[in-house]
Design an enzyme around this catalytic site. Structure first.
Site, PDB file in Angstrom:
ATOM      1  CE  LYS A  16      -9.554  -1.519  -1.431  1.00 50.92           C
ATOM      2  NZ  LYS A  16     -10.323  -1.508  -2.644  1.00 50.92           N
ATOM      3  NE  ARG A  91      -8.669  -2.468  -9.842  1.00 52.57           N
ATOM      4  CZ  ARG A  91      -8.862  -3.108  -9.009  1.00 52.57           C
ATOM      5  NH1 ARG A  91      -8.032  -2.917  -7.790  1.00 52.57           N
ATOM      6  NH2 ARG A  91      -9.116  -4.253  -8.793  1.00 52.57           N
ATOM      7  NE  ARG A 130      -2.941 -12.308   3.830  1.00 54.16           N
ATOM      8  CZ  ARG A 130      -3.747 -11.634   3.161  1.00 54.16           C
ATOM      9  NH1 ARG A 130      -4.942 -10.944   3.447  1.00 54.16           N
ATOM     10  NH2 ARG A 130      -3.645 -11.528   1.792  1.00 54.16           N
ATOM     11  NE  ARG A 163      -2.613 -16.760  -0.067  1.00 57.49           N
ATOM     12  CZ  ARG A 163      -3.648 -15.741  -0.742  1.00 57.49           C
ATOM     13  NH1 ARG A 163      -4.414 -16.191  -1.336  1.00 57.49           N
ATOM     14  NH2 ARG A 163      -3.490 -14.351  -0.595  1.00 57.49           N
ATOM     15  NE  ARG A 174      -2.137  -7.384  -4.317  1.00 56.01           N
ATOM     16  CZ  ARG A 174      -2.514  -7.932  -3.321  1.00 56.01           C
ATOM     17  NH1 ARG A 174      -1.968  -8.758  -2.730  1.00 56.01           N
ATOM     18  NH2 ARG A 174      -3.832  -7.754  -2.849  1.00 56.01           N
TER      19      ARG A 174
END
Ligand SMILES: [Zn+2]
Length: 224
Positions: A16, A91, A130, A163, A174
């Site tokens: 996004k 949202r 990541r 992280r 999430r």
């Protein structure tokens, strides 16, 4: 030219942010990410910014009507007369209704809700790969953009870590929140004929050209 009043939807990690960046350049649209415009309102000490500041300092969530008011302030500033790109709001269906009535009051309407979609396992694969360097926050990906030496930053030699935000359990949480809140919203936009879907598993260039083609068609339809 007709307006491009756009909302961006999609799970984290579907690209996004990348697409938003390209669209801002392609169509010269102001980009309103809720986090950013709240921070700007607070920094510029507008009346709404002062209210938001108090709430944020208390550690509370900024209520929907205040976010909506901050967005409306930007709609009335003149900078968004040809359109805007909204990210992070709405949202929920309640927020979407607020946006709809804010636009309606101004004789405007949403052009489309652009959904950049990706399946959960793809999101987990992208985000959990990541690695971030502890010294300067340089970002790598074990699969798509690996460092020359495993676990070591190419640029400053410091250690690369995953992280907390990029740990699979955090990502799954999430995603769960996203599905719970946003799936009804997707359906809501679909019922209004406003939803346009894009396959976030394609390359950023492909997604970008699909979006551009869709927006060109919408702009034509609006002129007829
Ligand atoms: Zn580094």
């Amino acid at each position: 030219m007709s307006q491009l009043n756009l909302v961006l939807l999609g799970p984290p990690g579907a690209g996004k942010g990348t697409q938003a960046h390209r669209l801002r350049e392609d169509f010269a649209l102001p980009y309103y990410s809720t986090g950013d415009i709240l921070r700007e309102a607070i920094a510029s000490e507008t009346e709404l910014g002062k209210q938001a500041k108090e709430i944020v300092e208390r550690g509370d969530l900024v209520p929907d009507d205040l976010i909506s008011a901050v967005i409306e302030e930007r709609l009335d500033s003149g900078e968004a007369d040809d359109g805007f790109l909204l990210d992070g709001f709405p949202r929920t269906i309640g927020q979407a209704e607020m946006l709809e009535s804010a636009l309606d009051k101004r004789g405007r309407a949403l052009t489309a809700a652009l959904l950049i979609d990706a399946p959960d396992d793809e999101v987990v694969r992208r985000l959990s790969g990541r690695r971030t360097c502890v010294k300067n926050g340089h970002v790598y990906h074990v699969e798509f953009d690996p460092p020359k030496r495993e676990g070591v930053c190419d640029q400053d030699g410091s250690r690369l870590v995953q992280r907390d935000d990029d740990k699979p359990e955090t990502i799954l949480n999430r995603l769960e929140v996203y599905h719970e809140q946003t799936e009804p919203l997707i359906k809501w936009y679909e019922e209004r004929g406003l939803l346009r879907r894009f396959d976030g598993t394609r390359t950023p260039d492909e997604v970008n050209s699909h979006i551009r083609a869709t927006l060109a068609t919408l702009a034509l339809e609006a002129e007829i």
